[in-house]
Design an enzyme around this catalytic site. Structure first.
Site, short mmCIF file in Angstrom:
data_model
loop_
_atom_site.label_atom_id
_atom_site.label_comp_id
_atom_site.label_asym_id
_atom_site.label_seq_id
_atom_site.Cartn_x
_atom_site.Cartn_y
_atom_site.Cartn_z
N ARG A 51 0.81 -1.23 0.00
CA ARG A 51 0.00 0.00 0.00
C ARG A 51 0.83 1.26 0.00
O ARG A 51 0.58 2.18 -0.77
CB ARG A 51 -0.90 0.05 1.24
CG ARG A 51 -2.29 -0.42 1.03
CD ARG A 51 -2.80 -0.97 2.32
NE ARG A 51 -1.93 -2.06 2.73
CZ ARG A 51 -2.08 -3.31 2.32
NH1 ARG A 51 -3.08 -3.64 1.56
NH2 ARG A 51 -1.23 -4.26 2.67
N THR A 52 1.79 1.34 0.90
CA THR A 52 2.46 2.63 1.06
C THR A 52 3.20 2.99 -0.23
O THR A 52 3.05 4.08 -0.77
CB THR A 52 3.41 2.60 2.27
OG1 THR A 52 2.64 2.20 3.40
CG2 THR A 52 4.01 3.97 2.53
N LYS A 80 25.38 -3.51 -1.66
CA LYS A 80 26.85 -3.40 -1.80
C LYS A 80 27.47 -2.65 -0.62
O LYS A 80 28.66 -2.42 -0.59
CB LYS A 80 27.19 -2.65 -3.08
CG LYS A 80 26.67 -3.28 -4.35
CD LYS A 80 27.10 -2.40 -5.53
CE LYS A 80 26.47 -2.88 -6.82
NZ LYS A 80 26.70 -1.89 -7.90
N ARG A 101 11.26 4.03 3.12
CA ARG A 101 10.93 3.06 4.18
C ARG A 101 12.19 2.28 4.50
O ARG A 101 12.91 1.84 3.59
CB ARG A 101 9.83 2.11 3.73
CG ARG A 101 9.65 0.95 4.70
CD ARG A 101 8.44 0.15 4.42
NE ARG A 101 7.23 0.89 4.76
CZ ARG A 101 6.00 0.36 4.75
NH1 ARG A 101 5.84 -0.90 4.43
NH2 ARG A 101 4.96 1.09 5.07
N HIS A 129 5.22 6.01 11.44
CA HIS A 129 4.70 5.84 10.09
C HIS A 129 3.73 7.00 9.83
O HIS A 129 2.51 6.81 9.80
CB HIS A 129 3.99 4.49 9.98
CG HIS A 129 3.66 4.04 8.59
ND1 HIS A 129 3.70 4.90 7.49
CD2 HIS A 129 3.28 2.84 8.10
CE1 HIS A 129 3.34 4.22 6.41
NE2 HIS A 129 3.09 2.97 6.76
C1 NCD Z 1 1.80 -0.87 8.13
C2 NCD Z 1 3.31 -0.71 8.28
O1 NCD Z 1 4.06 -0.89 7.32
O2 NCD Z 1 3.70 -0.36 9.39
N1 NCD Z 1 1.42 -1.10 6.80
C3 NCD Z 1 1.11 -0.05 6.01
O3 NCD Z 1 1.95 0.74 5.66
N2 NCD Z 1 -0.18 0.13 5.67
C4 NCD Z 1 1.21 -1.86 9.05
C5 NCD Z 1 1.77 -3.25 9.06
O4 NCD Z 1 2.66 -3.60 8.29
O5 NCD Z 1 1.27 -4.03 9.86
#
Ligand code: NCD
Length: 305
Positions: A51-52, A80, A101, A129
């Site tokens: 999703r993100t 690397k 991320r 997040h």
């Molecule tokens: C979340 C995350 O990555 O922290 N997912 C997301 O971005 N919607 C929640 C999760 O992974 O449980």
């Protein structure tokens, strides 16, 4: 130049403006479809995501911009041994804005210090997040009509769940939010959030182990997945993973207008039979994630439509 590392990087007023913009994008998407023409978003994902990453990419494409990036550390020069500080210097030459991320807490912050483009924290370890929080706030405000004046139950892995940590930070700034923290003993909210954020804010909160005991009084139930990847040993994960399963039976205990949110991915913690319940809004929530990321990209790039 602004980065987004935590929801607190935006004041309540800035947040309101961002959510208003997201609602306007939802209502009039075509007005925004060329606003990022010629701009590039880089997605630097050192950890799995559906999703993100894809909602960021969809957001930039919806704005008429383009996207580039990588979706795992293995396919980047991190394999690397390149540092995030070096990587971001390079990405700054290729893109106008970036979402990162990383499994290490603070990695996007380190990157932002060396970056000449806005950096968005798209999840750093078990820490924060913020764009999931923007998604959650937009969902709550759009569907409940307000932020504040409600009881929210946060259920599941409150220890490692970064979405919960960010959401609490954001919600304590609104009036009369009562928190019910529902988790097994082992997965309780870390002290730095419970004492450092909740206690300090003077908002009412309490801890519960059984979901059944809390659910009748909730206006919002925020379910989370047990964060398998952050456990030190598999046995503990297996013991914890099915601690909570929200099913149709438990939903009968909830009020008629309680909303169920979940950042997703869902594993077993919400039975699929709940998906058709009108109170289950987690798939809608994912759609709000695109609007709010569109609004965020416009805001950080300083583009006014
Ligand atoms: C979340 C995350 O990555 O922290 N997912 C997301 O971005 N919607 C929640 C999760 O992974 O449980």
């Amino acid at each position: 130049m602004k980065h987004l590392m935590s929801p607190l990087d935006l004041s309540v007023e800035e947040l309101d403006r961002l959510l208003d913009l997201a609602n306007d994008i939802e209502a009039h998407p075509s007005r925004y479809s060329h606003s990022c023409e010629g701009k590039k978003l880089a997605t630097l994902f050192y950890e799995p995501s559906t999703r993100t990453r894809l909602s960021f990419e969809a957001a930039m494409l919806n704005l008429g911009g383009s996207v580039l990036g990588f979706s795992s550390a293995d396919s980047s020069s991190a394999a690397k041994g390149e540092s995030v500080s070096d990587t971001i210097r390079i990405i700054s030459c290729y893109a106008d804005i970036c979402a990162m991320r990383h499994p290490k807490e603070g990695a996007p912050l380190v990157a932002s210090m060396k970056s000449s483009i806005p950096v968005i924290n798209a999840g750093d370890g078990g820490h924060q997040h913020p764009t999931q929080t923007l998604t959650d706030l937009l969902t709550i405000r759009s569907l409940k009509g307000r932020l504040g004046g409600f009881t929210i139950g946060l259920c599941g892995d409150l220890k490692f769940g970064r979405t919960v940590h960010s959401l609490i930070q954001a919600l304590v700034r609104y009036p009369n939010v009562r928190f019910v923290l529902i988790s097994p003993e082992e997965l309780r909210l870390p002290d730095n959030v419970r004492d450092g954020v909740l206690k300090k804010s003077h908002q009412e909160f309490r801890e519960e182990v059984r979901l059944e005991d809390a659910i009748p009084e909730l206006d919002l139930l925020y379910m989370t997945r047990v964060q398998k990847e952050r456990f030190f040993n598999e046995e503990d994960y297996i013991r914890m993973k099915d601690f909570y399963i929200l099913d149709a039976e438990k939903m009968k205990l909830a009020s008629e207008d309680m909303l169920v949110l979940h950042p997703l991915p869902r594993v077993n913690e919400i039975s699929t039979e709940v998906d058709d319940d009108p109170r289950a809004v987690y798939f809608k929530q994912a759609q709000y994630g695109v609007y709010v990321r569109m609004a965020l990209i416009l805001t950080l790039l300083g583009i006014e439509v």
